[in-house]
Design an enzyme around this catalytic site. Sequence first.
Site, PDB file in Angstrom:
ATOM      1  N   GLU A  46       0.714  -1.125   0.056  1.00  0.00           N
ATOM      2  CA  GLU A  46      -0.342   0.345  -0.134  1.00  0.00           C
ATOM      3  C   GLU A  46       0.798   1.061   0.108  1.00  0.00           C
ATOM      4  O   GLU A  46       1.961   1.135   0.529  1.00  0.00           O
ATOM      5  CB  GLU A  46      -1.196   0.128   1.216  1.00  0.00           C
ATOM      6  CG  GLU A  46      -2.060   0.901   1.190  1.00  0.00           C
ATOM      7  CD  GLU A  46      -2.976   1.610   2.655  1.00  0.00           C
ATOM      8  OE1 GLU A  46      -3.605   2.219   2.657  1.00  0.00           O
ATOM      9  OE2 GLU A  46      -2.252   0.447   3.970  1.00  0.00           O
ATOM     10  N   LYS A 119      -9.902   2.667  -1.924  1.00  0.00           N
ATOM     11  CA  LYS A 119     -10.592   2.698  -0.403  1.00  0.00           C
ATOM     12  C   LYS A 119     -11.609   3.092  -0.327  1.00  0.00           C
ATOM     13  O   LYS A 119     -11.531   4.455   0.107  1.00  0.00           O
ATOM     14  CB  LYS A 119      -9.146   2.644   0.039  1.00  0.00           C
ATOM     15  CG  LYS A 119      -8.759   2.318   1.815  1.00  0.00           C
ATOM     16  CD  LYS A 119      -7.665   2.849   2.384  1.00  0.00           C
ATOM     17  CE  LYS A 119      -7.502   1.465   3.533  1.00  0.00           C
ATOM     18  NZ  LYS A 119      -6.503   2.496   3.934  1.00  0.00           N
ATOM     19  N   CYS A 156      -6.038  -2.582   2.586  1.00  0.00           N
ATOM     20  CA  CYS A 156      -5.505  -2.287   3.622  1.00  0.00           C
ATOM     21  C   CYS A 156      -6.931  -2.543   4.375  1.00  0.00           C
ATOM     22  O   CYS A 156      -7.225  -3.325   5.400  1.00  0.00           O
ATOM     23  CB  CYS A 156      -4.733  -1.659   4.558  1.00  0.00           C
ATOM     24  SG  CYS A 156      -3.531  -1.657   5.154  1.00  0.00           S
TER      25      CYS A 156
END
Length: 294
Positions: A46, A119, A156
């Site tokens: 990431e 995200k 994540c």
Amino acid sequence: MTDSNLLKVAIGQYPCTPEPSINLATAEDYIARAGAAGARLVLLPELHNTPYFCQREDPAVFDYAEAIPGPSTERLAAAAKAAGVVVIASLFERRAPGLYHNTAVVLDADGKLAGRYRKMHIPDDPEYYEKYYFTPGDLGFEPIDTSIGRLGVLVCWDQWYPEAARLMALAGAELLIYPSAIGWDDATDDGAEQARQLAAWQGVQRGHAIANHLPVITSNRVGVEGEAGTEIRFWGHSFVYGPQGETLAEAGDKAELLQAELDLHRTETLRRIWPFFRDRRIDAFDDLTRRYRD
């Protein structure tokens, strides 16, 4: 089973420096090495172009962001094409003035931009002040079609939400993929707590693999980043799980090119004998859209 069911994948696990040009060159090196080793998919950590800047709130950090497509996607696309691999890269996207995302891009083996995922779940925890920098994603949980199949790319903090993995699976994802940046605070996390955190991180994702009968591929960075007193020790341990949660490959806490081979036919086989999707009580799941049942 035919060879077409087999997919060799690779994860680049490495530390990220304060210099974006060095980090991008490192990414290109890992992509080239993975392609030479026969991988057809390469996952990077990431926000691999930069240090993990979310440890503090600083308006100047927005200068790291760039457009997509942009300079980094151009270089990574060229690397993907040269190596003949699909690349999943995590970038700080500048969408418009004052509007930024934590975005994973998928570059196909021909160098074309196959798609992006922004995200969705944004943390705001000590030393992970991501809400200051990132607008929550607005592209939904949609798999990205590539030359090697449909990729369910998440990022994540999305790892902790089984709903995200399930929605990707319901949309036809053949793999679940998580570029990550996660670590310990040595000042507050003793050895026992570190072990619990690592086990929880791996355990929740093993559950995603099992519940959806899909392989899970997760990267992490390594090394210590941050100012004295607020450092994060990124713990590495990138991994590849099979569709029953079995460990196909796991890295340690140092830089590594991790590789594994997946049998994509096993998803079909497992779903025939453990038909979780058939038995879902979708008529009773309305409360999942509520924040909490008071």
